[in-house]
Design a protein around this motif. Structure first.
Motif, mmCIF file in Angstrom:
data_model
loop_
_atom_site.group_PDB
_atom_site.id
_atom_site.type_symbol
_atom_site.label_atom_id
_atom_site.label_comp_id
_atom_site.label_asym_id
_atom_site.label_seq_id
_atom_site.Cartn_x
_atom_site.Cartn_y
_atom_site.Cartn_z
ATOM 1 N N LEU A 1 4.633 3.250 20.029
ATOM 2 C CA LEU A 1 5.566 4.368 20.192
ATOM 3 C C LEU A 1 5.595 5.234 18.933
ATOM 4 O O LEU A 1 5.508 6.473 18.996
ATOM 5 C CB LEU A 1 6.970 3.865 20.513
ATOM 6 C CG LEU A 1 7.168 3.278 21.920
ATOM 7 C CD1 LEU A 1 8.512 2.580 22.028
ATOM 8 C CD2 LEU A 1 7.067 4.377 22.967
ATOM 9 N N PHE A 2 5.703 4.573 17.783
ATOM 10 C CA PHE A 2 5.757 5.328 16.532
ATOM 11 C C PHE A 2 4.442 6.034 16.255
ATOM 12 O O PHE A 2 4.413 7.159 15.732
ATOM 13 C CB PHE A 2 6.119 4.402 15.356
ATOM 14 C CG PHE A 2 7.572 4.096 15.266
ATOM 15 C CD1 PHE A 2 8.031 2.790 15.270
ATOM 16 C CD2 PHE A 2 8.514 5.115 15.161
ATOM 17 C CE1 PHE A 2 9.386 2.497 15.180
ATOM 18 C CE2 PHE A 2 9.870 4.836 15.067
ATOM 19 C CZ PHE A 2 10.313 3.517 15.085
ATOM 20 N N THR B 1 11.629 9.357 19.109
ATOM 21 C CA THR B 1 10.775 8.180 19.364
ATOM 22 C C THR B 1 11.460 6.909 18.848
ATOM 23 O O THR B 1 11.411 5.856 19.488
ATOM 24 C CB THR B 1 9.413 8.341 18.657
ATOM 25 O OG1 THR B 1 8.882 9.621 18.972
ATOM 26 C CG2 THR B 1 8.457 7.252 19.077
ATOM 27 N N THR C 1 2.343 7.179 18.431
ATOM 28 C CA THR C 1 2.319 8.367 19.291
ATOM 29 C C THR C 1 3.219 9.460 18.708
ATOM 30 O O THR C 1 2.836 10.630 18.655
ATOM 31 C CB THR C 1 2.805 8.024 20.706
ATOM 32 O OG1 THR C 1 2.183 6.816 21.129
ATOM 33 C CG2 THR C 1 2.512 9.139 21.680
ATOM 34 N N GLY C 2 4.401 9.046 18.278
ATOM 35 C CA GLY C 2 5.360 10.002 17.715
ATOM 36 C C GLY C 2 4.827 10.660 16.462
ATOM 37 O O GLY C 2 4.960 11.876 16.271
ATOM 38 N N ARG D 1 2.251 13.303 17.042
ATOM 39 C CA ARG D 1 2.746 14.534 17.652
ATOM 40 C C ARG D 1 3.356 15.500 16.637
ATOM 41 O O ARG D 1 3.656 16.629 16.968
ATOM 42 C CB ARG D 1 3.767 14.201 18.730
ATOM 43 C CG ARG D 1 3.109 13.572 19.960
ATOM 44 C CD ARG D 1 4.116 13.226 21.005
ATOM 45 N NE ARG D 1 4.699 14.455 21.556
ATOM 46 C CZ ARG D 1 5.624 14.496 22.478
ATOM 47 N NH1 ARG D 1 6.119 13.373 22.942
ATOM 48 N NH2 ARG D 1 6.100 15.622 22.925
ATOM 49 N N ILE E 1 10.463 12.077 14.094
ATOM 50 C CA ILE E 1 10.209 10.757 14.706
ATOM 51 C C ILE E 1 11.492 10.185 15.321
ATOM 52 O O ILE E 1 11.461 9.154 16.004
ATOM 53 C CB ILE E 1 9.614 9.777 13.656
ATOM 54 C CG1 ILE E 1 8.743 8.710 14.355
ATOM 55 C CG2 ILE E 1 10.694 9.064 12.861
ATOM 56 C CD1 ILE E 1 7.448 9.201 14.824
#
Lengths: 294, 498
Positions: free
Chosen positions: A176-177, A214, A179-180, A183, A211
């Motif tokens: 998740l992090f 996320t 991906t965050g 971005r 972040i």
């Protein structure tokens, strides 16, 4: 006019299709979640399943006053307050390190994801072989001349459970992090560098801000997964573990074995209320922070 | 949109009721198929029983038929569901009684569900009790019925018993009923059979250590442990065994009431006395037939004259447990040259301890409690016992003494007769008239079984599972007595306070 009627009919048709497609999930939700939940709340408000005398909130009050429940609540709260932040911090650090890597990124990412798919029985076997009184850790300590310890029966047992929790759940937070972090536009960092912003300032003013959404999702998942650690704890220690890892689910499990539907339902209700409060607090905080930063 | 939601609601209700119907039908199928299976097996057993009923040897076997014809319950109607933990259907008293009961009362239908896995049975019973789908009569084999009774899930049997004119308490061991009462003097579980815990001690050991407890009415486990430790020091024998059944948990089983106050939820396991006893427990040497593992102690087998074999094979064994009718009676009969004492009751808090291998109760969800009680009392009532098949009789009552005094006398007589015959074949002799010897032994056993006793609670098994991991760590030297005591104290407090 004909065009308007046709478009209205089309809209209605689409609505019907939408509800039809949602129907199986809604029915499942109703039959397997909502109905049992309301039924259990009914059980929590009667004295027993035979006489069914309404007692109001007495079962909830008795549960709150119960010393074993209080101990379980304290242990569970402590575990969440320590385990979840640690999980988030470790996931974030690993995600940041992975982002900086140029080679074998996918391989190392996979390494952290593998523990998520390992069954609980295998997890327990692995960690028991490390922390058991005849395990690897004691063997290492013995080799270097340090005193050995029965880790699984010591006051360190909660630490071991937290380690198992981190090992199992770091992967999801990391993904998740990662991906965050990917971005966040790189131009923001470039601009900050050009304008003389230090690494620390970049972290607090750019990374942390972007972040945050996320992070909330990762925290939520982490809290949900923290309740699932009961599987491993139960397999390691049984119905009555040591006082430091006696969790809420142990209390509930033992009430089930004692066929006490009232105490079981009351404790389930209290835990649900606790989780709903946490979620409410979470979403409120996230909205406020998002408003603040935007 | 509102019409659409109403439509959804209708579908849900319809699906729910359809699901409920098919589940009930499935349940009925299961019970009916099981009952057919039982009937096939019982037909073979029933034929032999019917022959014996007609036999002149069974003088009192007309009692049940008389009871039935004299009874005013000829109009009994209804269905009973019974849940039994017993893998062997043919020797199950419930199955035997069900067949005869249905023959006596054709309007009564009895459905029996048999189980053969204890853990599954415990979990299933727990779920069924909580969801109001439990059977009318439940077998409490390894089930902590005290907790279910406290939760109001079981019916008090005393009102049913007192309202039944055909049930005469004097025909039963009322002392055993009283031992099963709860703190409010209610009876929520009734034993079909029971056993008093007793040990036999080596004669020479008793004399040399002035330990003639057979004349003192009984011995507590604490006294046994102290005697053992004294003997270890006195005889300087490292290979001295306390008993073939003694393991670390045995002390907890018998001294439970001194360690735990369940009413006030207090635990006394962190005292100097407890620590001293932990050290003594550690000194218990296990015989080759019992092993101590982290899952719990192992078990020794039993049989005729095994007491003598154990003492002869292993001179270092001090006590041997008598755990079945055959063992109790065999040690009581006056065979010559036996190296062990007569049975000595094991006491707890001054009272002889007993356990009941066959305990049943009626759930509070039972729609026809009077019918359920009638069946239970029929199971307890006097019945014909095939004299030749002593083993079958023993298994009928799960190796315990029957609660009905007439059944008790018949079974004890049959076992004593059988033991004397087997003893003769095995070379064990006795003097005196056979009939007199049997009568004397029967009187002794009956007097003993008529004592006020204390029941070993089923909850104890849960408690022992709870403490055993820490106890094991102590026994293998990985934990001190103080650490063990503190942990066991805390875990027991959590368990009591739940």
């Amino acid at each position: 006019m004909n065009v308007t009627i046709r478009s209205r009919n089309k809209k209605k048709y689409r609505e019907w299709v939408l509800w039809l497609l949602l129907l199986p999930s809604l029915m499942g939700m109703l039959i397997f979640y909502l109905l049992p939940f309301f039924l259990s709340m009914y059980y929590a408000m009667i004295d027993n399943v035979v006489s069914r005398r309404f007692v109001g909130l007495q079962n909830f009050i008795d549960t709150f006053r119960n010393l074993s429940f209080q101990r379980a609540l304290k242990n569970t709260a402590f575990f969440i307050l320590v385990g979840v932040p640690l999980n988030l911090i470790c996931s974030f650090i690993i995600a940041s390190l992975l982002k900086k890597m140029t080679k074998l990124k996918g391989f190392f990412g996979l390494i952290f994801l593998i523990p998520m798919i390992i069954p609980a029985g295998a997890v327990v076997f692995v960690w028991k072989s490390i922390f058991d009184v005849n395990g690897i850790l004691n063997w290492v300590l013995y080799s270097v001349g340090l005193p050995m310890k029965n880790w699984l029966e010591s006051e360190w047992v909660l630490g071991i459970v937290i380690i198992i929790f981190l090992w199992k759940n770091i992967g999801i937070g990391m993904i998740l992090f990662w991906t965050g972090l990917n971005r966040i536009p790189k131009t923001y960092y470039e601009v900050a560098r050009v304008e003389g912003g230090s690494a620390m300032r970049q972290f607090f003013n750019i990374t942390l801000v972007y972040i945050m959404p996320t992070g909330f999702v990762a925290a939520l998942l982490s809290i949900i997964n923290s309740f699932k650690i009961f599987k491993e704890v139960f397999l390691l220690f049984g119905n009555y573990p040591s006082e430091w890892v006696y969790l809420l689910q142990h209390y509930m499990n033992n009430q089930f074995l004692a066929a006490n539907a009232q105490k079981l339902s009351a404790s389930a209700g209290i835990i649900s209320a606790f989780i709903v409060s946490v979620l409410f607090f979470f979403f409120r905080s996230q909205r406020k922070l998002s408003e603040h930063f935007s | 949109m509102n019409k659409f939601l109403k439509f959804i609601l209708v579908i849900i209700i319809t699906m729910g009721s359809l699901t409920g119907c098919s589940f009930e039908a499935k349940n009925d199928e299961l019970y009916n198929s099981k009952l057919e299976e039982i009937t096939v097996h019982l037909n073979k057993y029933g034929e032999s029983v019917d022959e014996l009923i007609k036999s002149p040897q069974n003088g009192n076997n007309s009692t049940q038929k008389e009871l039935a014809t004299d009874s005013t319950d000829s109009g009994l109607i209804g269905t009973l569901r019974i849940s039994v933990m017993w893998p062997d259907h043919e020797t199950n008293l419930i199955a035997v009684a069900a067949k005869k009961f249905q023959a006596l009362y054709p309007e009564v239908k009895i459905q029996i569900q048999f189980h053969d896995d204890v853990l599954k049975y415990q979990a299933q019973t727990s779920v069924e009790l909580m969801s109001n789908t439990a059977a009318d009569i439940i077998d409490f084999f390894y089930i902590p019925y005290e907790r279910y009774a406290a939760a109001g899930l079981l019916a008090d049997l005393y009102p049913l018993m007192n309202a039944d004119d055909s049930f005469h308490k004097e025909d039963y061991f009322v002392n055993v009923f009283e031992a099963f009462e709860d703190s409010q003097n209610g009876l929520f579980a009734v034993p079909l059979s029971f056993i008093f815990n007793s040990v036999s001690m080596r004669q020479d050991f008793m004399k040399s250590f002035d330990a003639e407890f057979e004349n003192r009415g009984g011995i507590s486990y604490q006294q046994m442990l102290d005697l053992y430790v004294r003997a270890q020091a006195g005889m300087e024998d490292e290979n001295l065994y306390m008993s073939e059944f003694a393991s670390a948990t045995s002390w907890f089983e018998f001294e439970w009431d001194n360690l735990v106050d369940t009413r006030n939820k207090k635990v006394y396991m962190n005292t100097p006395e407890f620590l001293s006893n932990l050290e003594k427990i550690k000194r218990i040497k296990l015989t080759e037939n019992v092993t101590q593992t982290k899952d719990g102690p192992g078990v020794i087998g039993s049989g005729y004259f095994i007491r003598d074999e154990i003492f002869k094979r292993n001179p270092a064994v001090l006590f041997v447990l008598n755990s079945s009718i055959e063992e109790n009676i065999q040690t009581l009969l006056p065979f010559h040259d036996m190296i062990y004492s007569k049975p000595i009751p094991i006491l707890s808090d001054g009272m002889p301890t007993m356990y009941a291998p066959f305990v049943l109760g009626i759930t509070n969800t039972c729609q026809n409690k009077e019918l359920a009680w009638k069946f239970l009392s029929y199971c307890m009532a006097e019945r014909a016992l095939p004299v030749k098949e002593v083993d079958t009789n023993s298994f009928l009552f799960r190796l315990g003494f029957p609660i009905n005094k007439q059944n008790f006398r018949k079974l004890v007589q049959a076992v004593a007769n059988d033991t004397l015959s087997k003893g003769g074949v095995a070379g064990y002799s006795f003097s005196g008239n056979r009939t007199a010897v049997i009568e004397e032994s029967m009187a002794q056993v009956e007097k003993w079984c008529g004592m006020k006793g204390k029941v070993m609670q089923m909850d104890l098994n849960l408690f022992l599972d709870l403490i055993y991991p820490d106890l094991y760590q102590f026994l293998i030297g990985k934990q001190t007595a103080e650490q063990t005591a503190a942990r066991i104290q805390t875990k027991t407090e959590i368990y009591l306070n739940e």
